[in-house]
Design a protein around this motif. Structure first.
Motif, mmCIF file in Angstrom:
data_model
loop_
_atom_site.group_PDB
_atom_site.id
_atom_site.type_symbol
_atom_site.label_atom_id
_atom_site.label_comp_id
_atom_site.label_asym_id
_atom_site.label_seq_id
_atom_site.Cartn_x
_atom_site.Cartn_y
_atom_site.Cartn_z
ATOM 1 N N PHE B 53 0.829 -1.175 0.072
ATOM 2 C CA PHE B 53 0.104 -0.059 -0.132
ATOM 3 C C PHE B 53 0.658 1.253 0.045
ATOM 4 O O PHE B 53 2.200 1.282 0.285
ATOM 5 C CB PHE B 53 -0.966 0.096 1.040
ATOM 6 N N ASN B 54 0.181 2.255 -0.290
ATOM 7 C CA ASN B 54 0.974 3.613 -0.283
ATOM 8 C C ASN B 54 0.029 4.399 0.144
ATOM 9 O O ASN B 54 -1.170 4.923 -0.560
ATOM 10 C CB ASN B 54 1.546 4.257 -1.843
ATOM 11 N N LEU B 55 -0.084 5.131 1.605
ATOM 12 C CA LEU B 55 -1.097 5.667 2.343
ATOM 13 C C LEU B 55 -0.531 6.946 2.850
ATOM 14 O O LEU B 55 0.733 6.879 3.527
ATOM 15 C CB LEU B 55 -1.916 4.645 3.155
ATOM 16 N N PRO B 56 -1.244 8.039 2.947
ATOM 17 C CA PRO B 56 -0.924 9.167 3.735
ATOM 18 C C PRO B 56 -1.175 8.971 5.199
ATOM 19 O O PRO B 56 -1.702 8.299 5.881
ATOM 20 C CB PRO B 56 -1.799 10.191 3.226
ATOM 21 N N ASP B 57 -0.112 9.765 5.910
ATOM 22 C CA ASP B 57 -0.335 9.669 7.489
ATOM 23 C C ASP B 57 -1.126 11.164 7.821
ATOM 24 O O ASP B 57 -1.757 11.662 6.995
ATOM 25 C CB ASP B 57 1.038 10.049 8.280
ATOM 26 N N MET B 58 -1.052 11.345 8.897
ATOM 27 C CA MET B 58 -1.950 12.533 9.487
ATOM 28 C C MET B 58 -1.714 13.987 8.845
ATOM 29 O O MET B 58 -2.487 14.735 8.451
ATOM 30 C CB MET B 58 -2.063 12.824 10.946
ATOM 31 N N ASP B 59 -0.329 14.066 8.475
ATOM 32 C CA ASP B 59 0.078 15.409 7.629
ATOM 33 C C ASP B 59 0.265 15.182 6.158
ATOM 34 O O ASP B 59 0.823 16.184 5.452
ATOM 35 C CB ASP B 59 1.410 15.536 8.345
ATOM 36 N N GLY B 60 -0.231 13.853 5.745
ATOM 37 C CA GLY B 60 -0.417 14.068 4.126
ATOM 38 C C GLY B 60 0.959 13.538 3.512
ATOM 39 O O GLY B 60 1.268 13.041 2.521
ATOM 40 N N GLU B 61 1.818 13.071 4.221
ATOM 41 C CA GLU B 61 3.199 12.513 3.854
ATOM 42 C C GLU B 61 2.898 10.762 3.712
ATOM 43 O O GLU B 61 1.975 10.077 4.215
ATOM 44 C CB GLU B 61 4.145 12.412 4.853
ATOM 45 N N MET B 62 3.353 10.454 2.526
ATOM 46 C CA MET B 62 3.034 9.250 2.191
ATOM 47 C C MET B 62 4.116 8.316 2.510
ATOM 48 O O MET B 62 5.062 8.448 2.669
ATOM 49 C CB MET B 62 2.987 9.118 0.345
ATOM 50 N N PHE B 63 3.542 7.156 2.780
ATOM 51 C CA PHE B 63 4.397 5.725 3.287
ATOM 52 C C PHE B 63 3.760 4.543 2.630
ATOM 53 O O PHE B 63 2.503 4.180 2.443
ATOM 54 C CB PHE B 63 4.194 5.440 4.890
ATOM 55 N N SER B 64 4.691 3.832 2.165
ATOM 56 C CA SER B 64 4.530 2.228 1.424
ATOM 57 C C SER B 64 4.867 1.279 2.432
ATOM 58 O O SER B 64 5.730 1.609 3.164
ATOM 59 C CB SER B 64 5.030 2.387 0.033
ATOM 60 N N LEU B 65 4.166 0.434 2.559
ATOM 61 C CA LEU B 65 4.479 -0.954 3.104
ATOM 62 C C LEU B 65 5.889 -1.578 2.810
ATOM 63 O O LEU B 65 6.679 -1.935 3.778
ATOM 64 C CB LEU B 65 3.275 -1.920 2.776
ATOM 65 N N SER B 66 6.377 -1.387 1.402
ATOM 66 C CA SER B 66 7.521 -1.955 1.023
ATOM 67 C C SER B 66 8.768 -1.277 1.746
ATOM 68 O O SER B 66 9.759 -1.807 1.777
ATOM 69 C CB SER B 66 7.824 -1.722 -0.464
ATOM 70 N N SER B 67 8.508 -0.022 2.241
ATOM 71 C CA SER B 67 9.612 0.566 3.029
ATOM 72 C C SER B 67 9.951 0.105 4.273
ATOM 73 O O SER B 67 10.867 0.470 4.908
ATOM 74 C CB SER B 67 9.331 2.249 2.958
ATOM 75 N N TYR B 68 8.837 -0.985 4.722
ATOM 76 C CA TYR B 68 9.349 -1.507 5.944
ATOM 77 C C TYR B 68 9.875 -2.833 5.880
ATOM 78 O O TYR B 68 10.209 -3.566 7.048
ATOM 79 C CB TYR B 68 7.885 -1.753 6.871
ATOM 80 N N LYS B 69 10.282 -3.165 4.813
ATOM 81 C CA LYS B 69 10.974 -4.622 4.544
ATOM 82 C C LYS B 69 11.987 -4.693 5.380
ATOM 83 O O LYS B 69 13.011 -3.570 5.551
ATOM 84 C CB LYS B 69 11.125 -4.934 2.949
ATOM 85 N N GLY B 70 12.388 -5.976 5.933
ATOM 86 C CA GLY B 70 13.444 -5.808 6.916
ATOM 87 C C GLY B 70 13.276 -5.839 8.324
ATOM 88 O O GLY B 70 13.734 -6.079 9.211
ATOM 89 N N LYS B 71 11.881 -5.465 8.377
ATOM 90 C CA LYS B 71 11.423 -5.281 10.158
ATOM 91 C C LYS B 71 10.370 -5.831 10.111
ATOM 92 O O LYS B 71 9.578 -6.461 9.118
ATOM 93 C CB LYS B 71 10.944 -3.872 10.051
ATOM 94 N N THR B 72 9.912 -6.553 11.211
ATOM 95 C CA THR B 72 8.604 -7.181 11.833
ATOM 96 C C THR B 72 7.729 -5.971 11.860
ATOM 97 O O THR B 72 7.941 -4.963 12.430
ATOM 98 C CB THR B 72 8.734 -7.930 12.784
ATOM 99 N N VAL B 73 6.566 -6.059 11.398
ATOM 100 C CA VAL B 73 5.643 -5.168 11.260
ATOM 101 C C VAL B 73 4.236 -5.488 11.845
ATOM 102 O O VAL B 73 3.651 -6.288 11.381
ATOM 103 C CB VAL B 73 5.221 -4.340 9.844
ATOM 104 N N ILE B 74 3.651 -4.705 12.984
ATOM 105 C CA ILE B 74 2.251 -4.910 13.416
ATOM 106 C C ILE B 74 1.383 -4.060 12.512
ATOM 107 O O ILE B 74 1.593 -2.872 12.762
ATOM 108 C CB ILE B 74 2.167 -4.764 14.922
ATOM 109 N N ILE B 75 0.295 -4.300 12.017
ATOM 110 C CA ILE B 75 -0.288 -3.662 11.147
ATOM 111 C C ILE B 75 -1.951 -3.841 11.587
ATOM 112 O O ILE B 75 -2.510 -4.892 11.553
ATOM 113 C CB ILE B 75 -0.207 -3.930 9.698
ATOM 114 N N ASN B 76 -2.447 -2.729 12.225
ATOM 115 C CA ASN B 76 -3.783 -2.917 12.766
ATOM 116 C C ASN B 76 -4.905 -2.177 11.789
ATOM 117 O O ASN B 76 -4.343 -0.992 11.699
ATOM 118 C CB ASN B 76 -3.742 -2.359 14.323
ATOM 119 N N PHE B 77 -5.774 -2.488 11.630
ATOM 120 C CA PHE B 77 -6.953 -2.042 10.948
ATOM 121 C C PHE B 77 -8.094 -1.509 11.826
ATOM 122 O O PHE B 77 -8.549 -2.333 12.652
ATOM 123 C CB PHE B 77 -7.479 -2.680 9.826
ATOM 124 N N TRP B 78 -8.618 -0.164 11.844
ATOM 125 C CA TRP B 78 -9.412 0.071 12.868
ATOM 126 C C TRP B 78 -10.138 1.434 12.392
ATOM 127 O O TRP B 78 -10.052 1.826 11.308
ATOM 128 C CB TRP B 78 -8.620 0.707 14.099
#
Lengths: 193, 184
Positions: B53-78
């Motif tokens: 995914f490629n999603l904005p944070d609260m300030d509009g800055e975009m973050f993609s899931l692929s940028s977290y590769k190499g880390k364990t990631v906890i992703i919560n949908f709420w």
């Protein structure tokens, strides 16, 4: 030898208590809203009355017109909580499909009004995408699988009945390759006060 | 009344061997219940790749899931209106304080709401970890999710490793140890 008989009696009690179904009706002392809880380990299902006003307010706050919010609110919407209560890792998952559940009212059977049916009724110009998203995720999943270790869901179910109706609900679920079925009798849709 | 008489007045409790046996089994059964009476996570078979995914944070800055590769990631949908989400998020925030220095990331993806609603919510329920906005609901539709909240734990290869449907007490050491063990 004297120990064998009580041991097996005890074992039998343990096994039998595992599969006994219980439906408990309670009334909240503050809100006076009624709820019905079906427990047949490891499955539990709770239906809690929502006043039509609560449901109207919820959907109006999420962009639904007052007409549509009123239409949803007056079709017997109950808050629903389904759980797999097993904490044993070796236990199996529980699955259900609301299409298999049956409402019995006045000697007639009918189906639940699924979220997918509601969605089909609305055209894009009447209900926005944002409102549809809220409706979809605020309603109880039509199918779900709950694994042991704490899985559960909350959500609204619309039973498609007028306020003040009383009905019986046949609840079906699968666990360990077996289909289970239990009735929750005399569920009351809250009146529209 | 002398000492001997007083002793003889005391009731004598006789415990049958069957009662003792039953008590023993009840004790064992309770101990087993306690040892299993903890929340857990569902291990996902075959570990499919997590949908990017490629999603904005609260300030509009975009973050993609692929940028977290190499880390364990906890992703919560709420969502803010979801009662079990509200109950779960404080425990996620406490968990974040415990794991933020452990090469584990935590992301809360809000479904269908705008910045103002989330900002106002965070006044009552502080979230110190990454919050991303899936306003159109396009991302959640690509993930294997049927109800909120649902949380996934991704391994460092970006694969779905664990799933939790409904809330959990995320700051419990037993859950966090499952997450930590993925990295090893």
């Amino acid at each position: 030898m004297f120990l064998i008989k009580p041991f097996f009696t005890f074992l039998l009690i343990c096994i039998s208590t595992q599969s006994v179904a219980l439906v408990e009706k309670t009334v909240d002392s503050e809100t006076l809203l009624k709820s019905w809880k079906l427990t047949e380990a490891p499955f539990s299902l709770e239906l809690i009355q929502r006043l039509p006003d609560q449901t109207r307010a919820f959907f109006q706050a999420r962009g639904f017109s007052s007409d549509i919010a009123n239409n949803i609110a007056t079709q017997c919407v109950l808050q629903t909580i389904g759980k797999n209560t097993s904490k044993t890792p070796q236990s199996k998952s529980i699955t259900y499909d609301l299409h298999e559940w049956k409402i019995h009212i006045n000697a007639k059977a009918q189906s639940i009004k699924f979220k997918e049916l509601w969605d089909k009724e609305w055209t894009e110009d009447v209900v926005t995408t944002a409102s549809r998203i809220a409706f979809r995720w605020a309603t109880f999943p039509t199918q779900q699988s709950f694994d042991p270790g704490g899985d559960f869901n909350w959500g609204m179910i619309s039973f498609g009945l007028p306020p003040g109706s009383t009905f019986d609900l046949e609840v079906l679920w699968k666990h360990n390759n077996q289909t289970h079925s239990q009735w929750i009798k005399q569920i009351e849709c809250p009146a529209d006060q | 009344m002398d000492k001997t008489n007083r002793m003889s007045c005391r009731p004598v409790i006789k415990i049958k061997p069957t009662t003792l046996l039953l008590s023993f089994f009840l004790l064992i059964s309770n101990l087993l219940t306690v040892s299993y009476a903890k929340e857990s996570l569902t291990l996902i078979k075959q570990n499919p790749a997590a949908p990017d995914f490629n999603l904005p944070d609260m300030d509009g800055e975009m973050f993609s899931l692929s940028s977290y590769k190499g880390k364990t990631v906890i992703i919560n949908f709420w969502a803010t209106w979801c009662p079990p989400c509200r109950e779960e998020l404080p425990s996620m925030n406490r968990a974040w304080q415990k794991i933020k220095d452990e090469n584990i990331s935590m992301i809360a993806i809000n479904v269908g709401e705008d910045e103002d609603t989330i900002f106002s919510f965070m006044g009552d329920y502080p979230i110190d970890f990454q919050v991303l906005l899936d306003q159109s609901g396009e991302v959640i539709n690509k993930w294997p999710i049927k109800g909120l909240p649902t949380t996934f734990v991704l391994d460092p290869k970006g694969q779905l490793y664990y799933r939790a449907i409904g809330g959990r007490e995320w700051d419990s050491e037993s859950l966090l140890n499952l997450v930590r063990a993925i990295q090893k």
